[in-house]
Design a protein around this motif. Structure first.
Motif, PDB file in Angstrom:
ATOM      1  N   SER A 199      51.132  50.594  28.907  1.00  0.00           N
ATOM      2  CA  SER A 199      50.925  50.737  27.686  1.00  0.00           C
ATOM      3  C   SER A 199      49.885  52.265  27.567  1.00  0.00           C
ATOM      4  CB  SER A 199      50.046  49.878  27.003  1.00  0.00           C
ATOM      5  OG  SER A 199      48.777  49.470  27.688  1.00  0.00           O
ATOM      6  N   THR A 200      49.837  52.732  26.317  1.00  0.00           N
ATOM      7  CA  THR A 200      49.080  53.834  25.949  1.00  0.00           C
ATOM      8  C   THR A 200      48.545  53.470  24.545  1.00  0.00           C
ATOM      9  OG1 THR A 200      50.422  55.519  27.190  1.00  0.00           O
ATOM     10  CG2 THR A 200      48.862  56.386  25.401  1.00  0.00           C
ATOM     11  N   TRP A 201      47.228  53.870  24.510  1.00  0.00           N
ATOM     12  CA  TRP A 201      46.549  53.532  23.271  1.00  0.00           C
ATOM     13  C   TRP A 201      45.175  54.206  23.160  1.00  0.00           C
ATOM     14  CZ3 TRP A 201      47.827  51.067  18.825  1.00  0.00           C
ATOM     15  CH2 TRP A 201      46.695  50.618  17.849  1.00  0.00           C
ATOM     16  N   GLU A 202      45.308  55.035  22.165  1.00  0.00           N
ATOM     17  CA  GLU A 202      44.108  55.824  21.862  1.00  0.00           C
ATOM     18  C   GLU A 202      43.601  56.782  23.000  1.00  0.00           C
ATOM     19  OE1 GLU A 202      40.971  53.017  20.514  1.00  0.00           O
ATOM     20  OE2 GLU A 202      41.913  53.162  18.444  1.00  0.00           O
ATOM     21  N   GLY A 203      44.727  57.285  23.653  1.00  0.00           N
ATOM     22  CA  GLY A 203      44.542  58.230  24.745  1.00  0.00           C
ATOM     23  C   GLY A 203      44.413  57.713  26.046  1.00  0.00           C
ATOM     24  N   GLN A 204      44.195  56.364  26.067  1.00  0.00           N
ATOM     25  CA  GLN A 204      44.086  55.556  27.370  1.00  0.00           C
ATOM     26  C   GLN A 204      45.571  54.779  27.964  1.00  0.00           C
ATOM     27  OE1 GLN A 204      41.097  55.271  28.931  1.00  0.00           O
ATOM     28  NE2 GLN A 204      40.437  56.936  27.440  1.00  0.00           N
ATOM     29  N   THR A 205      45.660  55.262  29.131  1.00  0.00           N
ATOM     30  CA  THR A 205      46.857  54.761  29.805  1.00  0.00           C
ATOM     31  C   THR A 205      46.796  53.837  30.786  1.00  0.00           C
ATOM     32  OG1 THR A 205      48.092  56.796  29.437  1.00  0.00           O
ATOM     33  CG2 THR A 205      49.117  55.168  30.956  1.00  0.00           C
ATOM     34  N   SER A 206      47.266  52.628  30.652  1.00  0.00           N
ATOM     35  CA  SER A 206      47.273  51.298  31.766  1.00  0.00           C
ATOM     36  C   SER A 206      48.594  51.057  32.411  1.00  0.00           C
ATOM     37  CB  SER A 206      46.360  50.224  31.279  1.00  0.00           C
ATOM     38  OG  SER A 206      47.355  49.485  30.000  1.00  0.00           O
ATOM     39  N   ARG A 207      48.396  50.643  33.653  1.00  0.00           N
ATOM     40  CA  ARG A 207      49.632  50.146  34.472  1.00  0.00           C
ATOM     41  C   ARG A 207      49.338  48.957  35.263  1.00  0.00           C
ATOM     42  NH1 ARG A 207      51.956  51.430  39.876  1.00  0.00           N
ATOM     43  NH2 ARG A 207      53.936  50.946  39.826  1.00  0.00           N
ATOM     44  N   GLY A 208      50.277  48.152  34.896  1.00  0.00           N
ATOM     45  CA  GLY A 208      50.241  46.632  35.658  1.00  0.00           C
ATOM     46  C   GLY A 208      49.465  45.735  34.855  1.00  0.00           C
ATOM     47  N   PRO A 209      48.963  44.403  35.744  1.00  0.00           N
ATOM     48  CA  PRO A 209      48.512  43.536  34.735  1.00  0.00           C
ATOM     49  C   PRO A 209      46.884  43.930  34.661  1.00  0.00           C
ATOM     50  CG  PRO A 209      49.046  42.797  37.177  1.00  0.00           C
ATOM     51  CD  PRO A 209      49.662  44.116  36.847  1.00  0.00           C
ATOM     52  N   GLY A 210      46.375  44.764  35.306  1.00  0.00           N
ATOM     53  CA  GLY A 210      44.969  44.842  35.268  1.00  0.00           C
ATOM     54  C   GLY A 210      44.112  43.693  36.274  1.00  0.00           C
ATOM     55  N   LEU A 211      42.870  43.698  36.034  1.00  0.00           N
ATOM     56  CA  LEU A 211      42.368  42.678  36.785  1.00  0.00           C
ATOM     57  C   LEU A 211      42.250  41.341  36.280  1.00  0.00           C
ATOM     58  CD1 LEU A 211      38.772  44.638  37.599  1.00  0.00           C
ATOM     59  CD2 LEU A 211      40.938  44.716  38.859  1.00  0.00           C
ATOM     60  N   PRO A 212      42.408  40.304  37.228  1.00  0.00           N
ATOM     61  CA  PRO A 212      42.506  38.723  36.625  1.00  0.00           C
ATOM     62  C   PRO A 212      41.320  38.535  35.696  1.00  0.00           C
ATOM     63  CG  PRO A 212      41.878  38.764  38.907  1.00  0.00           C
ATOM     64  CD  PRO A 212      42.172  40.138  38.598  1.00  0.00           C
ATOM     65  N   THR A 213      41.386  38.005  34.655  1.00  0.00           N
ATOM     66  CA  THR A 213      40.273  37.262  33.758  1.00  0.00           C
ATOM     67  C   THR A 213      39.990  35.964  34.355  1.00  0.00           C
ATOM     68  OG1 THR A 213      42.142  36.333  32.315  1.00  0.00           O
ATOM     69  CG2 THR A 213      41.179  38.823  31.750  1.00  0.00           C
ATOM     70  N   ARG A 214      40.811  35.229  35.129  1.00  0.00           N
ATOM     71  CA  ARG A 214      40.442  33.850  35.613  1.00  0.00           C
ATOM     72  C   ARG A 214      41.134  33.691  37.124  1.00  0.00           C
ATOM     73  NH1 ARG A 214      38.173  28.992  34.726  1.00  0.00           N
ATOM     74  NH2 ARG A 214      39.183  27.023  35.131  1.00  0.00           N
ATOM     75  N   VAL A 215      40.538  33.172  37.930  1.00  0.00           N
ATOM     76  CA  VAL A 215      41.244  32.796  38.996  1.00  0.00           C
ATOM     77  C   VAL A 215      41.013  31.135  39.334  1.00  0.00           C
ATOM     78  CG1 VAL A 215      41.170  33.339  41.764  1.00  0.00           C
ATOM     79  CG2 VAL A 215      40.398  35.002  40.087  1.00  0.00           C
ATOM     80  N   GLU A 216      42.328  30.582  39.506  1.00  0.00           N
ATOM     81  CA  GLU A 216      42.618  29.172  39.705  1.00  0.00           C
ATOM     82  C   GLU A 216      43.001  28.514  40.851  1.00  0.00           C
ATOM     83  OE1 GLU A 216      43.197  28.449  34.749  1.00  0.00           O
ATOM     84  OE2 GLU A 216      44.778  28.126  36.127  1.00  0.00           O
ATOM     85  N   ASN A 217      42.537  27.210  41.080  1.00  0.00           N
ATOM     86  CA  ASN A 217      43.442  26.326  42.082  1.00  0.00           C
ATOM     87  C   ASN A 217      42.968  26.735  43.437  1.00  0.00           C
ATOM     88  OD1 ASN A 217      45.182  24.177  42.380  1.00  0.00           O
ATOM     89  ND2 ASN A 217      46.620  25.325  43.292  1.00  0.00           N
ATOM     90  N   ASP A 218      41.756  26.508  43.890  1.00  0.00           N
ATOM     91  CA  ASP A 218      41.205  26.613  45.167  1.00  0.00           C
ATOM     92  C   ASP A 218      39.850  25.412  45.084  1.00  0.00           C
ATOM     93  OD1 ASP A 218      41.404  28.008  47.987  1.00  0.00           O
ATOM     94  OD2 ASP A 218      39.409  27.704  47.481  1.00  0.00           O
ATOM     95  N   ALA A 219      39.942  24.753  46.365  1.00  0.00           N
ATOM     96  CA  ALA A 219      39.012  23.945  46.575  1.00  0.00           C
ATOM     97  C   ALA A 219      37.417  24.460  46.334  1.00  0.00           C
ATOM     98  CB  ALA A 219      38.922  23.295  47.889  1.00  0.00           C
TER      99      ALA A 219
END
Length: 581
Positions: A201-221
């Motif tokens: 995406s591109t928004w207000e001059g900022q371009t991003s690629r890919g899913p970015g950093l995870p907001t949550r990490v799940e399912n490990d003991a």
């Protein structure tokens, strides 16, 4: 009237009478084929465990104007029995160590768990520790914490807000240490590669690629720190281990723990004149997101499975990449190309995907049902004709896939959504994609858009017909408390056309509505609506919008008084468990 009886302690070699009931619904289904007239299958109290989905085909239809009905014993009387149709498995054999329960569960695979009827959350942490960099194959971090994950290939990353309306899920393949001391997290393929292609995406001059950093990490003991959470360790194929951190007062000998196993409970394909009423459908999962494809959500109930993508511009310097095709989150109870099917007074709960899905077919009624505690949406109708979704309570849905609408229509003809109450959902309440002759009438939505953004209590997109007579009518709805920033309570979007929006009430939204969208609205009429703030663009409506006779009343008491006549007619015909505002 022929009657067949089914009981959890019955016997499929019995005669199916009240005194000698069958044990399974499938046995009753087969027996019903040999009967004529109005056939009623009566289920006795208790949990009816399914070893496989109940499958109905054209051969299981009602005949000669009669119906085949599945209902609890005593339906419609004070003695109506409680019946649950379940795809779950009760977990036993718990061992306790350091306060954590563990059970060996063989090859069991599931994404949900329910403890004494309450949903247990998968254990997780917020974000990925350390200084993190995204790569072509995953991530690197200067934190060593991921090296201590006991079962890294079971870990799943959650990406909330990739686009404001999107939440993706992608699994980890492996964790290792490179020669520079960095921790390398390799993500599963093809999911991660597809995410790099899709989320741009591109928004207000900022371009991003890919899913970015995870907001949550799940399912490990290692994440089991919050009571009432669980993980499933699949590191030894065929010898999976379920771990659960109990809440205070829970004891392994007194607590009932159920893992959903089946992905589909009931599938009705091509049948006619069948009724399900008064039943509870519970305990199903959906396993695809745990596999190599992950869950690459795009919008609503749609997710990306590969194939062409394209870039769509929606203003100067703003664009997003969109999939050419998407698939739809499946439903745990599915109606495919049916006719004359009725789903009445049923409950859909503790399900790992959508509650009820209607694909194609005609003359389907979903009335008086409750949908709650669902991983995805309540009701999804795709391609159906003359479908009525009426007097249903939809709440606490989208728990794992929060882009899912409470009620959604796509490519439908002559369908009506009326007198429903949709509340406590993470994105849109009621959605209508492209279609013809849609009617969204006198519903209530409250507490929508609780997690993701860019949606509304009622949302429409795309062409809705080719004339005002064949178009959509959105009338008499009460839309309140649309919660997250960047939403429009009543939202006609993305080239919506031939829509009449009249006599609705919108209050306590970030924005009540918007008249300027891309592609632009065409043949859209806003008439006689009441708001607590002017819609965006109401001072200069675009050429494709008629805006007339609407009333803005900023005072809450003043708005309530002026709209009492509309509020009294909206929402459930048979109130149950929710308060009208």
């Amino acid at each position: 009237m022929p009657e067949l009886f089914v009981a959890p302690d019955g016997d499929d070699s019995a005669s199916g009478t009240l005194e000698q009931p069958f044990a399974t619904l499938d046995r009753a289904r087969r027996a019903a084929r040999d009967l004529t007239g109005e056939i009623v299958v009566r289920l006795r109290a208790g949990t009816h465990l399914l070893a496989a989905p109940l499958e109905l085909t054209e051969a299981d239809s009602g005949r000669d104007g009669h119906r085949v009905v599945y209902e609890p014993f005593g339906h419609g009387t004070p003695g109506q029995e409680d019946v649950v149709v379940s795809g779950g498995r009760t977990i036993s054999g718990w061992q306790e160590r350091d306060g954590v329960w563990s059970a060996e569960v063989g090859d069991l695979d599931t994404r949900q768990l329910h403890v004494d009827g309450r949903r247990a959350e998968r254990a997780g942490i917020e974000g990925l520790p350390g200084e993190v960099t995204i790569t072509e194959t995953g991530y690197t971090t200067d934190s060593t914490a991921p090296l201590d994950w006991p079962s890294p290939a079971d870990v799943e990353f959650v990406h909330r807000g990739v686009y404001p309306w999107t939440e993706a899920r992608i699994g980890v393949a492996s964790v290792s240490r490179d020669g520079t001391g960095q921790t390398v997290i390799t993500m599963v393929q093809p999911a991660f590669g597809r995410a790099l292609d899709l989320y741009n995406s591109t928004w207000e001059g900022q371009t991003s690629r890919g899913p970015g950093l995870p907001t949550r990490v799940e399912n490990d003991a290692a994440f089991l720190t919050e009571p009432g959470t669980f993980v499933l360790d699949r590191s030894r194929p065929g010898n999976h281990v379920l771990r659960y951190l109990p809440r205070p007062g829970e004891h392994p000998d007194r607590t009932r723990v159920v893992a959903p196993v089946l992905e589909t409970l009931v599938r009705v394909n091509g049948a006619r004149d069948v009724t399900f009423r008064g039943l509870t459908f519970a305990d199903a999962t959906w396993l695809r997101p745990s596999g190599p494809d992950g869950f690459l959500h795009y919008h609503g109930s749609g997710f990306y499975v590969g194939g062409p993508v394209s870039t769509v511009a929606f203003g100067e310097g703003a664009s997003v990449t969109v999939p050419g095709e998407t698939e739809t989150i499946p439903a745990c109870v599915t109606l495919v190309e049916v006719s004359g099917v009725r789903i009445e007074e049923c409950r859909f709960t503790r399900l790992g995907a959508t509650g009820l899905g209607v694909t194609g077919g005609t003359d389907v009624t979903v009335r008086g049902c409750d949908f709650d505690t669902l991983a995805a949406g309540g009701v999804v109708v795709s391609g159906g004709r003359a479908v009525l979704v009426e007097d249903n309570l939809v709440r606490r849905t989208g728990l794992d896939y929060p882009g899912s609408p409470g009620i959604a229509l796509t490519d439908t003809d002559g369908c009506t959504v009326a007198h429903n109450h949709v509340t406590d959902v993470p994105h849109c309440g009621i959605v209508a994609g492209s279609g013809r002759g849609t009617r969204i009438l006198r519903n209530r939505t409250a507490g929508t858009m609780a997690a993701l953004a860019d949606g509304g209590g009622v949302y429409l997109a795309g062409p809705q017909g080719d004339s005002s007579d064949a178009g959509a009518v959105i009338r008499g709805n009460v839309i309140e408390d649309t919660r997250t920033p960047y939403n429009f309570g009543l939202y006609a979007d993305y080239g919506a056309s031939w829509v009449t929006i009249e006599e609705n009430v919108v209050a306590r939204a970030d924005s009540t509505a918007i008249l300027h969208v891309y592609p632009p609205l065409e043949h859209v009429v806003y008439r006689g609506n009441f708001w607590d703030a002017d819609p965006v663009g109401a001072d200069a409506p675009p050429a494709g919008v008629v805006y007339e006779g609407n009333t803005t009343l900023a005072g809450e008491a003043e708005l309530a008084a002026a709209t009492a006549h509309l509020r009294s007619r909206a929402g459930l015909r048979t109130p149950r468990g929710v308060a009208a505002s």
